[in-house]
Structures are given as C-alpha cells and as structure tokens.
Scaffold this motif. Structure first.
Motif, PDB file in Angstrom:
ATOM      1  N   GLY A  98       5.130  45.897 -21.052  1.00 39.81           N
ATOM      2  CA  GLY A  98       6.057  44.886 -20.934  1.00 39.81           C
ATOM      3  C   GLY A  98       5.257  43.518 -20.824  1.00 39.81           C
ATOM      4  N   TRP A  99       4.321  43.539 -19.949  1.00 39.92           N
ATOM      5  CA  TRP A  99       3.311  42.284 -19.511  1.00 39.92           C
ATOM      6  C   TRP A  99       2.449  41.893 -20.593  1.00 39.92           C
ATOM      7  CZ3 TRP A  99       5.134  38.742 -16.987  1.00 39.92           C
ATOM      8  CH2 TRP A  99       5.999  38.995 -15.855  1.00 39.92           C
ATOM      9  N   PHE A 100       1.903  43.183 -21.489  1.00 40.74           N
ATOM     10  CA  PHE A 100       1.169  42.868 -22.492  1.00 40.74           C
ATOM     11  C   PHE A 100       1.695  42.392 -23.658  1.00 40.74           C
ATOM     12  CE2 PHE A 100      -1.527  46.653 -20.854  1.00 40.74           C
ATOM     13  CZ  PHE A 100      -2.449  45.868 -20.152  1.00 40.74           C
ATOM     14  N   ALA A 103       2.432  38.716 -23.182  1.00 39.03           N
ATOM     15  CA  ALA A 103       1.267  37.964 -23.480  1.00 39.03           C
ATOM     16  C   ALA A 103       1.052  37.741 -24.839  1.00 39.03           C
ATOM     17  CB  ALA A 103       0.205  38.903 -22.448  1.00 39.03           C
ATOM     18  N   HIS A 104       1.140  38.862 -25.609  1.00 39.98           N
ATOM     19  CA  HIS A 104       0.970  38.806 -26.899  1.00 39.98           C
ATOM     20  C   HIS A 104       1.973  37.974 -27.632  1.00 39.98           C
ATOM     21  CE1 HIS A 104      -0.410  40.219 -30.831  1.00 39.98           C
ATOM     22  NE2 HIS A 104       1.013  40.277 -31.253  1.00 39.98           N
ATOM     23  N   ALA A 105       3.051  38.003 -27.308  1.00 43.22           N
ATOM     24  CA  ALA A 105       4.200  36.993 -27.704  1.00 43.22           C
ATOM     25  C   ALA A 105       3.894  35.668 -27.410  1.00 43.22           C
ATOM     26  CB  ALA A 105       5.721  37.348 -27.404  1.00 43.22           C
ATOM     27  N   ILE A 109      -4.576  36.823 -27.658  1.00 45.92           N
ATOM     28  CA  ILE A 109      -4.969  37.573 -28.959  1.00 45.92           C
ATOM     29  C   ILE A 109      -5.306  38.989 -28.365  1.00 45.92           C
ATOM     30  CG2 ILE A 109      -6.459  37.922 -30.429  1.00 45.92           C
ATOM     31  CD1 ILE A 109      -6.288  34.768 -30.906  1.00 45.92           C
ATOM     32  N   GLY A 110      -5.819  38.810 -27.179  1.00 48.14           N
ATOM     33  CA  GLY A 110      -6.649  40.012 -26.351  1.00 48.14           C
ATOM     34  C   GLY A 110      -5.664  41.166 -26.113  1.00 48.14           C
ATOM     35  N   SER A 111      -4.210  40.668 -25.764  1.00 42.16           N
ATOM     36  CA  SER A 111      -3.484  41.642 -25.428  1.00 42.16           C
ATOM     37  C   SER A 111      -3.052  42.673 -26.531  1.00 42.16           C
ATOM     38  CB  SER A 111      -2.066  41.073 -24.762  1.00 42.16           C
ATOM     39  OG  SER A 111      -1.771  40.014 -25.843  1.00 42.16           O
ATOM     40  N   LYS A 112      -3.106  42.282 -27.910  1.00 41.76           N
ATOM     41  CA  LYS A 112      -2.923  43.251 -28.875  1.00 41.76           C
ATOM     42  C   LYS A 112      -3.633  44.641 -28.656  1.00 41.76           C
ATOM     43  CE  LYS A 112      -1.225  44.283 -33.077  1.00 41.76           C
ATOM     44  NZ  LYS A 112      -0.941  45.756 -32.984  1.00 41.76           N
ATOM     45  N   GLU A 113      -4.933  44.424 -28.117  1.00 40.41           N
ATOM     46  CA  GLU A 113      -5.578  45.849 -28.224  1.00 40.41           C
ATOM     47  C   GLU A 113      -5.105  46.853 -27.174  1.00 40.41           C
ATOM     48  OE1 GLU A 113      -9.884  45.163 -26.328  1.00 40.41           O
ATOM     49  OE2 GLU A 113      -9.382  43.586 -27.729  1.00 40.41           O
ATOM     50  N   TYR A 114      -4.340  46.057 -26.056  1.00 41.77           N
ATOM     51  CA  TYR A 114      -3.961  46.766 -24.873  1.00 41.77           C
ATOM     52  C   TYR A 114      -2.445  47.458 -25.276  1.00 41.77           C
ATOM     53  CZ  TYR A 114      -7.466  45.156 -21.645  1.00 41.77           C
ATOM     54  OH  TYR A 114      -8.516  45.119 -20.784  1.00 41.77           O
ATOM     55  N   LEU A 115      -1.848  46.768 -26.170  1.00 41.62           N
ATOM     56  CA  LEU A 115      -0.557  47.306 -26.750  1.00 41.62           C
ATOM     57  C   LEU A 115      -0.827  48.515 -27.633  1.00 41.62           C
ATOM     58  CD1 LEU A 115       1.404  44.035 -27.688  1.00 41.62           C
ATOM     59  CD2 LEU A 115       2.134  45.647 -25.756  1.00 41.62           C
ATOM     60  N   ASP A 116      -1.754  48.388 -28.265  1.00 46.17           N
ATOM     61  CA  ASP A 116      -2.172  49.471 -29.400  1.00 46.17           C
ATOM     62  C   ASP A 116      -2.515  50.787 -28.383  1.00 46.17           C
ATOM     63  OD1 ASP A 116      -1.805  47.799 -31.512  1.00 46.17           O
ATOM     64  OD2 ASP A 116      -3.887  47.328 -31.847  1.00 46.17           O
ATOM     65  N   LEU A 117      -3.392  50.490 -27.111  1.00 43.03           N
ATOM     66  CA  LEU A 117      -3.862  51.420 -26.436  1.00 43.03           C
ATOM     67  C   LEU A 117      -2.759  52.199 -25.708  1.00 43.03           C
ATOM     68  CD1 LEU A 117      -6.464  52.524 -24.746  1.00 43.03           C
ATOM     69  CD2 LEU A 117      -5.880  50.946 -23.048  1.00 43.03           C
ATOM     70  N   MET A 118      -1.592  51.304 -25.592  1.00 45.36           N
ATOM     71  CA  MET A 118      -0.314  51.998 -24.957  1.00 45.36           C
ATOM     72  C   MET A 118       0.693  53.035 -25.780  1.00 45.36           C
ATOM     73  SD  MET A 118      -0.264  50.002 -21.729  1.00 45.36           S
ATOM     74  CE  MET A 118       0.749  51.026 -21.102  1.00 45.36           C
ATOM     75  N   VAL A 119       0.255  52.721 -26.839  1.00 45.18           N
ATOM     76  CA  VAL A 119       1.059  53.687 -27.843  1.00 45.18           C
ATOM     77  C   VAL A 119       1.534  55.234 -27.478  1.00 45.18           C
ATOM     78  CG1 VAL A 119       0.785  54.729 -30.128  1.00 45.18           C
ATOM     79  CG2 VAL A 119       0.952  52.458 -30.149  1.00 45.18           C
ATOM     80  N   ASP A 120       0.697  55.692 -26.889  1.00 41.03           N
ATOM     81  CA  ASP A 120       0.649  56.943 -26.387  1.00 41.03           C
ATOM     82  C   ASP A 120       1.340  57.173 -25.075  1.00 41.03           C
ATOM     83  OD1 ASP A 120      -0.554  57.977 -28.749  1.00 41.03           O
ATOM     84  OD2 ASP A 120      -2.360  58.262 -28.020  1.00 41.03           O
ATOM     85  N   ASN A 121       1.497  56.187 -24.378  1.00 36.06           N
ATOM     86  CA  ASN A 121       1.907  56.154 -23.001  1.00 36.06           C
ATOM     87  C   ASN A 121       3.319  55.620 -22.906  1.00 36.06           C
ATOM     88  OD1 ASN A 121      -0.673  56.929 -22.614  1.00 36.06           O
ATOM     89  ND2 ASN A 121      -1.238  54.991 -21.341  1.00 36.06           N
TER      90      ASN A 121
END
Length: 154
Positions: A98-100, A103-105, A109-121
């Motif tokens: 939710g926070w990532f 941040a992305h919205a 920009i750096g939060s996008k890779e964290y969102l991608d990382l969270m796809v499996d979680n």
C-alpha cells in the motif's frame, strides 16, 4: 529548507549530501519540530542509516510515517521498505504494498521496482484492499490535521 544564522544560511539537505551529518541532523530536528515533513523524512534516514546518530529502526519508522501520512512520496517508499523488511515494526507485505503504491502514484520512481517485487507476496484482491487502507489512513490523518487545537480550561 534553508535556515539563516548569523549572516549565513545552511541548507540541511546539502549538509546531508556532503556527509555533514551532525550539522544536518541538528537543522532537520529544528525543522521537523516545526512540522516540516521533509525534515522528518530526512531524520528518519539519519536513524535508519545511523548517520550522526545511533541506528534506531523504531524511531526511523515513526519519522517516515509522519511524512508518509502527509503524502511525501519518498517517505511513503521509505515506510514501505520498513514494512517489507520488518524494521521498527512487524513485517507486513500488505502495508508495504500500500505504501509503495502510494509512493509510486505520488511520483516516486524507485517504488515501482518494489511493487514489482511484491507481485508474489500480495494477491490482486489484497493489493486493492491495501491501496484502499492506505488511502483511508492518509485521509484520516488529513481530516485530523484540520481539527482545531484543543483549548485548555482555566
């Protein structure tokens, strides 16, 4: 974000970037005490990275949260990292997501890779709930900030 003193001005961000952490910490502390949320985020980084102060993940998380609730995208990403890693708080992938997302919205920009990382979680349904929960927290914080200060009874 400049502080004037005795004929000069000091920019705590420049001090921070130049490795002058003690001086930056002092100025950021003054600014954060006056309600500057960017200063709160920088203080959180001081505590997170142990720059000029002892490492304190609990304090870092609390400072990041102050700025994140005020919709500072960098702080929202930083708070997401704290939830993702369980630093200063219990690990919570839904809060992190939710926070990532916030941040992305908001343009981090750096939060996008964290969102991608969270796809499996975080499932798609849970991600929607996480986004809604964070929006509600931010809205509740904003509404509380608009309330008049309590007056003391004499």
């Amino acid at each position: 974000m400049l502080i004037s003193s005795c004929g000069g001005s000091e920019d705590p961000i420049k001090l921070f970037e130049n490795g002058e952490y003690d001086a930056a910490f002092k100025l950021f502390s003054q600014q954060a005490a006056s309600g500057d949320v960017q200063a709160s985020n920088y203080l959180g980084m001081h505590y997170y990275l142990a720059l000029g102060v002892a490492r304190d993940f609990n304090r870092a998380a609390a400072l990041f949260e102050i700025a994140a609730l005020a919709e500072l995208p960098n702080a929202q990403r930083n708070l997401g990292i704290m939830y993702l890693r369980g630093l200063g708080m219990e690990k919570d992938f839904h809060q992190a997501y939710g926070w990532f997302f916030a941040a992305h919205a908001g343009g981090n920009i750096g939060s996008k890779e964290y969102l991608d990382l969270m796809v499996d979680n975080v499932t798609p349904n849970a991600s929607g709930i996480a986004r809604k929960n964070i929006r509600q927290k931010i809205a509740a914080h904003a509404a509380a900030s608009l309330l008049p200060e309590p007056t003391s009874a004499h």
